[in-house]
Design a protein around this motif. Structure first.
Motif, PDB file in Angstrom:
ATOM      1  N   PHE A 100       5.484  -0.024  -2.215  1.00  4.47           N
ATOM      2  CA  PHE A 100       4.601   0.100  -1.423  1.00  4.47           C
ATOM      3  C   PHE A 100       5.010   0.961  -0.413  1.00  4.47           C
ATOM      4  O   PHE A 100       3.989   2.165  -0.220  1.00  4.47           O
ATOM      5  CB  PHE A 100       4.208  -1.285  -0.799  1.00  4.47           C
ATOM      6  CG  PHE A 100       2.791  -0.931   0.131  1.00  4.47           C
ATOM      7  CD1 PHE A 100       1.494  -1.274  -0.440  1.00  4.47           C
ATOM      8  CD2 PHE A 100       3.142  -0.740   1.556  1.00  4.47           C
ATOM      9  CE1 PHE A 100       0.581  -1.061   0.186  1.00  4.47           C
ATOM     10  CE2 PHE A 100       1.879  -0.643   2.227  1.00  4.47           C
ATOM     11  CZ  PHE A 100       0.489  -0.620   1.450  1.00  4.47           C
ATOM     12  N   LEU A 114      -1.053   5.978  -1.983  1.00  8.25           N
ATOM     13  CA  LEU A 114      -1.976   4.924  -1.466  1.00  8.25           C
ATOM     14  C   LEU A 114      -3.394   5.432  -1.235  1.00  8.25           C
ATOM     15  O   LEU A 114      -3.436   6.746  -0.990  1.00  8.25           O
ATOM     16  CB  LEU A 114      -1.206   4.225  -0.319  1.00  8.25           C
ATOM     17  CG  LEU A 114       0.110   3.547  -0.338  1.00  8.25           C
ATOM     18  CD1 LEU A 114       0.420   3.198   0.740  1.00  8.25           C
ATOM     19  CD2 LEU A 114       0.051   2.484  -1.532  1.00  8.25           C
ATOM     20  N   ARG A 115      -4.275   4.633  -1.335  1.00  7.30           N
ATOM     21  CA  ARG A 115      -5.569   4.821  -1.161  1.00  7.30           C
ATOM     22  C   ARG A 115      -5.704   4.586   0.415  1.00  7.30           C
ATOM     23  O   ARG A 115      -5.075   3.702   0.887  1.00  7.30           O
ATOM     24  CB  ARG A 115      -6.723   4.143  -1.921  1.00  7.30           C
ATOM     25  CG  ARG A 115      -6.756   4.458  -3.486  1.00  7.30           C
ATOM     26  CD  ARG A 115      -7.775   3.506  -4.047  1.00  7.30           C
ATOM     27  NE  ARG A 115      -7.428   2.120  -3.815  1.00  7.30           N
ATOM     28  CZ  ARG A 115      -8.308   1.201  -4.005  1.00  7.30           C
ATOM     29  NH1 ARG A 115      -9.432   1.396  -4.600  1.00  7.30           N
ATOM     30  NH2 ARG A 115      -7.737   0.030  -3.693  1.00  7.30           N
ATOM     31  N   GLU A 161      -8.005   2.578   1.349  1.00  7.58           N
ATOM     32  CA  GLU A 161      -8.307   1.230   1.229  1.00  7.58           C
ATOM     33  C   GLU A 161      -7.025   0.379   1.179  1.00  7.58           C
ATOM     34  O   GLU A 161      -6.854  -0.828   1.790  1.00  7.58           O
ATOM     35  CB  GLU A 161      -9.115   1.014  -0.133  1.00  7.58           C
ATOM     36  CG  GLU A 161      -9.297  -0.517  -0.294  1.00  7.58           C
ATOM     37  CD  GLU A 161     -10.180  -1.354   0.558  1.00  7.58           C
ATOM     38  OE1 GLU A 161     -10.364  -2.549   0.249  1.00  7.58           O
ATOM     39  OE2 GLU A 161     -10.914  -0.813   1.365  1.00  7.58           O
ATOM     40  N   ASP A 162      -5.760   0.838   0.321  1.00  7.67           N
ATOM     41  CA  ASP A 162      -4.628   0.091   0.505  1.00  7.67           C
ATOM     42  C   ASP A 162      -4.077   0.232   1.788  1.00  7.67           C
ATOM     43  O   ASP A 162      -3.512  -0.955   2.108  1.00  7.67           O
ATOM     44  CB  ASP A 162      -3.639   0.983  -0.491  1.00  7.67           C
ATOM     45  CG  ASP A 162      -4.379   1.081  -1.830  1.00  7.67           C
ATOM     46  OD1 ASP A 162      -4.939  -0.073  -2.234  1.00  7.67           O
ATOM     47  OD2 ASP A 162      -3.968   2.182  -2.340  1.00  7.67           O
ATOM     48  N   ARG A 221      -6.104  -2.416   4.124  1.00  4.86           N
ATOM     49  CA  ARG A 221      -5.425  -4.075   3.799  1.00  4.86           C
ATOM     50  C   ARG A 221      -4.340  -4.313   4.353  1.00  4.86           C
ATOM     51  O   ARG A 221      -3.848  -5.309   4.846  1.00  4.86           O
ATOM     52  CB  ARG A 221      -5.422  -4.112   2.113  1.00  4.86           C
ATOM     53  CG  ARG A 221      -6.892  -4.166   1.383  1.00  4.86           C
ATOM     54  CD  ARG A 221      -6.582  -4.265   0.033  1.00  4.86           C
ATOM     55  NE  ARG A 221      -7.848  -4.538  -0.747  1.00  4.86           N
ATOM     56  CZ  ARG A 221      -8.415  -5.545  -0.851  1.00  4.86           C
ATOM     57  NH1 ARG A 221      -8.159  -6.883  -0.387  1.00  4.86           N
ATOM     58  NH2 ARG A 221      -9.710  -5.678  -1.618  1.00  4.86           N
ATOM     59  N   TYR A 222      -3.147  -3.230   4.210  1.00  4.25           N
ATOM     60  CA  TYR A 222      -1.999  -3.489   4.724  1.00  4.25           C
ATOM     61  C   TYR A 222      -2.186  -3.702   6.263  1.00  4.25           C
ATOM     62  O   TYR A 222      -1.406  -4.669   6.841  1.00  4.25           O
ATOM     63  CB  TYR A 222      -1.068  -2.408   4.545  1.00  4.25           C
ATOM     64  CG  TYR A 222       0.186  -2.178   5.339  1.00  4.25           C
ATOM     65  CD1 TYR A 222       1.342  -2.867   5.128  1.00  4.25           C
ATOM     66  CD2 TYR A 222       0.154  -1.204   6.486  1.00  4.25           C
ATOM     67  CE1 TYR A 222       2.599  -2.828   5.976  1.00  4.25           C
ATOM     68  CE2 TYR A 222       1.476  -1.093   7.255  1.00  4.25           C
ATOM     69  CZ  TYR A 222       2.372  -1.831   6.839  1.00  4.25           C
ATOM     70  OH  TYR A 222       3.571  -1.905   7.605  1.00  4.25           O
ATOM     71  N   GLN A 235       1.058  -5.531  -1.918  1.00  2.00           N
ATOM     72  CA  GLN A 235       1.160  -4.655  -2.840  1.00  2.00           C
ATOM     73  C   GLN A 235       0.108  -5.019  -3.950  1.00  2.00           C
ATOM     74  O   GLN A 235      -0.420  -4.535  -4.787  1.00  2.00           O
ATOM     75  CB  GLN A 235       2.450  -4.196  -3.342  1.00  2.00           C
ATOM     76  CG  GLN A 235       2.543  -3.139  -4.602  1.00  2.00           C
ATOM     77  CD  GLN A 235       3.934  -3.021  -5.141  1.00  2.00           C
ATOM     78  OE1 GLN A 235       4.844  -3.843  -5.152  1.00  2.00           O
ATOM     79  NE2 GLN A 235       3.983  -1.985  -5.933  1.00  2.00           N
ATOM     80  N   GLN A 290      -2.223  -6.603  -3.700  1.00  2.00           N
ATOM     81  CA  GLN A 290      -3.679  -6.406  -3.513  1.00  2.00           C
ATOM     82  C   GLN A 290      -4.286  -5.051  -3.605  1.00  2.00           C
ATOM     83  O   GLN A 290      -5.450  -4.850  -3.432  1.00  2.00           O
ATOM     84  CB  GLN A 290      -3.995  -6.957  -1.792  1.00  2.00           C
ATOM     85  CG  GLN A 290      -3.686  -8.421  -1.646  1.00  2.00           C
ATOM     86  CD  GLN A 290      -3.608  -8.602  -0.337  1.00  2.00           C
ATOM     87  OE1 GLN A 290      -4.869  -8.195   0.266  1.00  2.00           O
ATOM     88  NE2 GLN A 290      -2.622  -9.300   0.399  1.00  2.00           N
ATOM     89  N   CYS A 291      -3.457  -4.127  -3.785  1.00  4.12           N
ATOM     90  CA  CYS A 291      -3.849  -2.678  -3.526  1.00  4.12           C
ATOM     91  C   CYS A 291      -3.821  -2.175  -5.027  1.00  4.12           C
ATOM     92  O   CYS A 291      -3.305  -2.496  -6.144  1.00  4.12           O
ATOM     93  CB  CYS A 291      -2.818  -2.048  -2.700  1.00  4.12           C
ATOM     94  SG  CYS A 291      -1.442  -1.660  -3.197  1.00  4.12           S
ATOM     95  N   SER A 292      -3.894  -0.714  -4.916  1.00  2.00           N
ATOM     96  CA  SER A 292      -4.121   0.074  -6.261  1.00  2.00           C
ATOM     97  C   SER A 292      -2.791   0.532  -6.661  1.00  2.00           C
ATOM     98  O   SER A 292      -2.654   1.451  -7.711  1.00  2.00           O
ATOM     99  CB  SER A 292      -5.036   1.147  -6.251  1.00  2.00           C
ATOM    100  OG  SER A 292      -4.599   2.180  -5.326  1.00  2.00           O
ATOM    101  N   CYS A 293      -1.686   0.343  -6.206  1.00  2.00           N
ATOM    102  CA  CYS A 293      -0.332   1.188  -6.212  1.00  2.00           C
ATOM    103  C   CYS A 293       0.171   0.037  -7.057  1.00  2.00           C
ATOM    104  O   CYS A 293       1.719   0.564  -7.483  1.00  2.00           O
ATOM    105  CB  CYS A 293       0.307   1.260  -4.994  1.00  2.00           C
ATOM    106  SG  CYS A 293       0.474  -0.318  -4.049  1.00  2.00           S
TER     107      CYS A 293
END
Length: 226
Positions: free
Chosen positions: A25, A34-35, A37-38, A41-42, A220, A222-225
């Motif tokens: 992450f 990262l976006r 959005e990521d 969320r973090y 991580q 929860q995200c697009s990475c």
């Protein structure tokens, strides 16, 4: 010069096994992949740890006898809460810069891994030997000191964040150098008093370092990475 180099070798080796800069992450953060959005969320997840950290200090402070260690813990607590802008509010500035609403962040339900992170630190601060609790705080703040400047730089260069959005990380890149040094000095100077064994301290360092790594795993996921 530390009086207990073997202990510090064990502590640093333990932290290195869970070096957050090696977590995918944070590597994605540094790379700019990262976006927004990521990062939002973090900011929502990790807020719960940032907001709770002063209560860990309070839990330890309440257990200590009058003396320099108790005052050192109180100084750290005051810096978190009442000297300047509270650090939780600076974190909310970061969250807001990533598109989150402050009240939404405050009211969000943390994930299981974040609850485990908070619970681990709370349990160590309230129940383990004071020097073991300092070991956990050292595992946290020594890593924050190394990571925060890179986070701020990444936010500015990769995500176009302004100074207010980066202020939490800018501050902690210097303050936590001092805080981690205070914990290290207190541990090293008090080891010969028999207040905790090296094994107890290292165990707390490992528990804290693993909880921080696992907390990032949860974010991580929860995200697009991935």
């Amino acid at each position: 010069m530390m009086k207990h180099p073997e202990l510090w070798s064990r502590i640093e080796e333990t932290i290195a096994r869970h070096d957050l800069l090696q977590h995918p992450f944070y590597q994605a953060w540094t790379a700019g992949t990262l976006r927004a959005e990521d990062l939002r969320r973090y900011s929502e997840e990790y807020y719960h740890h940032v907001a709770a950290f002063p209560t860990f200090l309070s839990a330890l402070h309440a257990r200590l006898a009058d003396g320099e260690l108790r005052r050192a813990v109180l100084r750290n607590l005051c810096e978190e809460e009442i000297e300047g802008t509270p650090h939780s509010e600076m974190w909310l500035d970061f969250a807001e810069g990533m598109g989150a609403q402050r009240d939404t962040v405050r009211e969000a339900t943390p994930s299981a891994s974040t609850k485990e992170l908070v619970g681990t630190f709370r349990g160590i601060a309230a129940e383990r030997a004071p020097l073991a609790a300092l070991g956990a705080f050292y595992a946290y703040e020594s890593q924050v000191a190394r990571i925060a400047g890179l986070k701020a730089q990444g936010l500015k260069e990769k995500y176009g964040a302004d100074a207010k959005t980066c202020s939490y990380f800018t501050l902690h890149s210097t303050w936590d150098v001092h805080h981690s040094r205070v914990w290290a000095e207190q541990i090293d100077s008090r080891m010969d008093d028999g207040e905790a064994t090296a094994d107890e301290i290292v165990a707390a360092v490992e528990a804290a370092a693993k909880a921080m790594w696992n907390g990032l795993d949860g974010i991580q996921q929860q995200c697009s990475c991935n």
